[in-house]
Write a protein that holds these residues in place. Sequence first.
Motif, short mmCIF file in Angstrom:
data_model
loop_
_atom_site.label_atom_id
_atom_site.label_comp_id
_atom_site.label_asym_id
_atom_site.label_seq_id
_atom_site.Cartn_x
_atom_site.Cartn_y
_atom_site.Cartn_z
N LEU A 9 0.95 -1.23 -0.21
CA LEU A 9 -0.16 -0.08 0.00
C LEU A 9 0.97 1.27 -0.06
O LEU A 9 1.99 1.17 0.74
N SER A 10 0.57 2.20 -0.70
CA SER A 10 1.31 3.55 -0.92
C SER A 10 0.25 4.61 -0.79
O SER A 10 -0.42 4.98 -1.65
N ASP A 11 1.06 5.61 0.08
CA ASP A 11 0.62 6.88 0.09
C ASP A 11 -1.04 7.06 0.16
O ASP A 11 -1.64 7.84 -0.60
N THR A 24 -13.46 -1.75 -3.43
CA THR A 24 -13.27 -2.52 -4.44
C THR A 24 -12.12 -2.24 -5.06
O THR A 24 -11.05 -1.62 -4.70
N GLY A 25 -11.81 -3.32 -6.09
CA GLY A 25 -10.32 -3.36 -6.87
C GLY A 25 -10.19 -4.62 -7.09
O GLY A 25 -10.47 -5.64 -6.88
N PRO A 26 -9.16 -4.62 -8.25
CA PRO A 26 -8.80 -6.06 -8.94
C PRO A 26 -8.18 -6.77 -7.94
O PRO A 26 -7.45 -6.24 -6.53
N SER A 27 -8.00 -8.09 -7.87
CA SER A 27 -7.37 -9.11 -7.21
C SER A 27 -5.94 -8.66 -6.88
O SER A 27 -5.24 -8.27 -7.85
N GLY A 28 -5.28 -8.56 -5.71
CA GLY A 28 -3.94 -8.09 -5.62
C GLY A 28 -3.68 -6.52 -5.27
O GLY A 28 -2.77 -6.13 -5.36
N ALA A 29 -4.67 -5.95 -5.18
CA ALA A 29 -4.90 -4.47 -5.20
C ALA A 29 -4.54 -3.76 -3.96
O ALA A 29 -3.96 -2.89 -3.67
N THR A 87 -18.02 4.52 -2.36
CA THR A 87 -17.11 3.38 -3.00
C THR A 87 -15.68 3.96 -2.77
O THR A 87 -15.46 5.11 -3.58
N ILE A 88 -14.60 2.83 -2.20
CA ILE A 88 -13.47 3.14 -2.31
C ILE A 88 -12.64 2.33 -3.16
O ILE A 88 -12.97 1.04 -2.96
N THR A 89 -11.89 2.64 -4.02
CA THR A 89 -10.97 1.58 -5.18
C THR A 89 -9.92 1.94 -4.94
O THR A 89 -9.07 2.93 -5.00
N LEU A 90 -9.13 0.55 -4.77
CA LEU A 90 -7.65 0.50 -4.83
C LEU A 90 -7.54 -0.08 -6.16
O LEU A 90 -7.99 -1.08 -6.77
N ASP A 91 -6.01 0.29 -6.53
CA ASP A 91 -5.53 -0.40 -7.88
C ASP A 91 -3.97 -0.23 -7.50
O ASP A 91 -3.38 0.69 -7.22
N LYS A 92 -3.28 -1.74 -7.21
CA LYS A 92 -1.81 -1.69 -7.04
C LYS A 92 -1.48 -0.79 -5.93
O LYS A 92 -0.27 -0.25 -5.65
#
Length: 231
Positions: free
Chosen positions: A25-27, A41-46, A215-220
């Motif tokens: 997780l970053s910043d 939400t977010g893709p697998s591994g996010a 909705t909170i979305t994470l990616d990488k």
Amino acid sequence: MRPGAANIVQFENVGLRYGSGAETLSDLSFGLEAGAFYFLTGPSGAGKSSLLRLIYLAQRPSRGLIRMFGEDVVTLPRGRMPGFRRRIGTVFQDFRLIPHLSAYENIALPLRVNGVTEADIDTPVREMLEWVGLSGRAYAKPATLSGGEQQRVAIARAVIGRPEILVADEPTGNVDPEMAGRLLYLFEALNKLGTTILVATHDLHLIPRVHHAQTITLDKGRLVTPMAGAH
């Protein structure tokens, strides 16, 4: 954010690294408003599960500030952690039921930990069993329950104490669509009583069913959607 509403969780420039690898997780800078309902939400591994671990205090961040209930939890003394954790309900992907306890006893456990008298335990536990459709399985041990039944016990255990925050990791992943709807309705009912809800899910069909949800979305490992309370 609603006028006058405060953030029950606040992240400021949070990063998380396991070992010497790259940051998971970053910043991350965002706030969760007290009494609001969120989908994560977010893709697998996010990084969804890692973010939840930070919120239910299973992990400390590698850097940054996390405030919960108005206090800095990064530097919170270890002795105060149990009291904080009792204010947080958690539903894990692997359920984490106690194998030698019945469904009834697993659900009753948070009440017992919080010092509720035996006379005041039976009614709410039976109401929870009925709500999640397991009245007839009250005395079954986890090993004899299906995956979906175990998930429902885990959810009943998480919500019975009316936590200030409920963190749920894929809570509808092992149940049919009808039961998923019932569980979502249970989360909404808890939310109306004032509990802040954060549900991590890959099932985007759930999101429109809670009209007031954010909705909170994470990616990488990074936040994709702008959040209320972010700096």
